[in-house]
Write an enzyme that holds these catalytic residues in place. Structure first.
Site, mmCIF file in Angstrom:
data_model
loop_
_atom_site.group_PDB
_atom_site.id
_atom_site.type_symbol
_atom_site.label_atom_id
_atom_site.label_comp_id
_atom_site.label_asym_id
_atom_site.label_seq_id
_atom_site.Cartn_x
_atom_site.Cartn_y
_atom_site.Cartn_z
ATOM 1 N N SER A 33 11.187 -55.483 16.391
ATOM 2 C CA SER A 33 10.457 -54.647 17.343
ATOM 3 C C SER A 33 10.021 -55.397 18.589
ATOM 4 C CB SER A 33 9.234 -54.028 16.652
ATOM 5 O OG SER A 33 8.366 -55.046 16.165
ATOM 6 N N LYS A 90 15.849 -62.336 9.759
ATOM 7 C CA LYS A 90 14.846 -61.616 10.546
ATOM 8 C C LYS A 90 13.761 -62.575 11.027
ATOM 9 C CE LYS A 90 11.547 -57.784 10.199
ATOM 10 N NZ LYS A 90 10.863 -56.833 9.313
ATOM 11 N N LYS A 137 13.112 -64.250 6.133
ATOM 12 C CA LYS A 137 12.173 -63.474 6.937
ATOM 13 C C LYS A 137 11.031 -64.384 7.363
ATOM 14 C CE LYS A 137 9.354 -59.247 6.778
ATOM 15 N NZ LYS A 137 8.919 -58.112 5.927
#
Length: 325
Positions: free
Chosen positions: A275, A249, A196
């Site tokens: 997003s 991610k 991440k």
């Protein structure tokens, strides 16, 4: 006609039927996981301004969303909670009657065949917006771990099918695995946010989840976007500690990382189409600059081609409709 020898690759592109039978990568509805933001307030369905078509939804209206998810054939949802109360240690995250726990029970009682993936973090529940306990303006790794374990166990007790810890604390997988096992949840898998990055693509999510840090940033625990080898170390640690899935991610700008993870580790790889990646496409589509359907399906196919087995995406409902046409 030239006498020079060359390959006629176009033979396999000569018609749609021909292209279809030689296609190497396929996108299926069951590949998709749909994120849902759940509110404690009643009677609410509030569109996130920076994420057109994505809503914060109260539990009493969650059935509306789930009916559509089931009708479209989407097999899994990822739950994020937006609590009424926040404090320094994110206590609502591990409250057995917290927002995620309530939402999980509702879904498992009414839609038992849908897999519930519970996001396991503290940032949505802390008044400072960070993913752990703060000591002297710094996230304390080891003091945060017991609270994350409590959160995971509470989510499993509520019926979560998969625990997805996103906090990026060192040792979080081994601690959560041990905590789940000791609580009798040895069969609940961990979908680790193993890789991440500290990405600029998360901005709209923080609007949706109300998790913007009140000071500083998350660069001391999320990864530097410049680093490739570090991603392999993070993934390897999580595999050794007991992760059952590995999340990369963001997805779109880290396809090189995803391919390396897929080539090296023999567990399901999950792309998180985040997003910012979603909102950029939506904005361009709303302005008429792009063909949204073609762009989205190409993006999602690129993630599958790079090695993703599953894709967490805010486009899941739209993509499911397009795939099934």
């Amino acid at each position: 006609m030239s006498n020079l020898p060359f390959d006629r690759h176009r033979r396999l592109r000569s018609s749609k039927s021909m292209r279809d039978i030689v296609r190497e990568t396929h996108l299926h509805t069951e590949d998709l996981i749909y994120p849902i933001f759940v509110l404690e307030e009643k009677g609410k369905k509030v569109e996130v301004p920076s994420m057109p078509g994505i809503h914060q939804i109260s539990i009493d209206r969650l059935g509306e969303e789930m009916d559509e998810v089931v009708e479209l054939g989407i097999r899994g949802v990822l739950l994020f909670g937006i609590p009424d109360h926040k404090d320094a240690v994110g206590s609502e995250a591990y409250n057995d009657d917290g927002i995620i726990q309530q939402a999980t029970r509702f879904i498992k009682e009414n839609y038992p065949d849908v897999l519930v993936v519970a996001d396991t973090c503290l940032c949505e529940y802390t008044d400072h917006g960070h993913c752990g306990v703060i000591e002297h303006q710094f996230v304390d790794n080891d003091k945060s771990l017991p609270l994350l374990v409590q959160t995971a166990v509470s989510q499993a007790k509520a019926g979560a099918d998969i625990i997805a810890p996103s906090n990026m604390m060192d040792g979080f997988v081994t601690e959560i695995r041990q905590g789940l096992d000791e609580a009798g949840f040895e069969n609940i898998p961990i979908m680790s946010y193993a890789i991440k990055y500290a990405s600029a693509f998360y901005g709209p999510f923080r609007d949706a989840a109300g998790s913007t840090p009140q000071f500083g940033d998350r660069k001391t625990y999320q990864m530097d976007p410049a680093n490739r080898l570090e991603a392999q170390r993070e993934a390897e640690s999580d595999i050794v500690e007991g992760a059952d899935f590995l999340i990369v991610k963001p997805a779109m700008t880290y396809l090189d990382i995803m391919r390396e993870v897929r080539d090296r580790f023999n567990v399901p790889v999950v792309a998180y189409n985040v997003s910012g990646e979603f909102s950029m496409v939506k904005a361009a589509a709303l302005n008429g600059w792009i063909d949204e359907e073609q762009i989205v399906l190409e993006k999602l196919l690129s993630m599958k081609r790079a090695g993703a087995d599953l894709i967490i995406t805010y486009f899941a409902k739209d993509a499911a409709k397009w795939i099934q046409r």
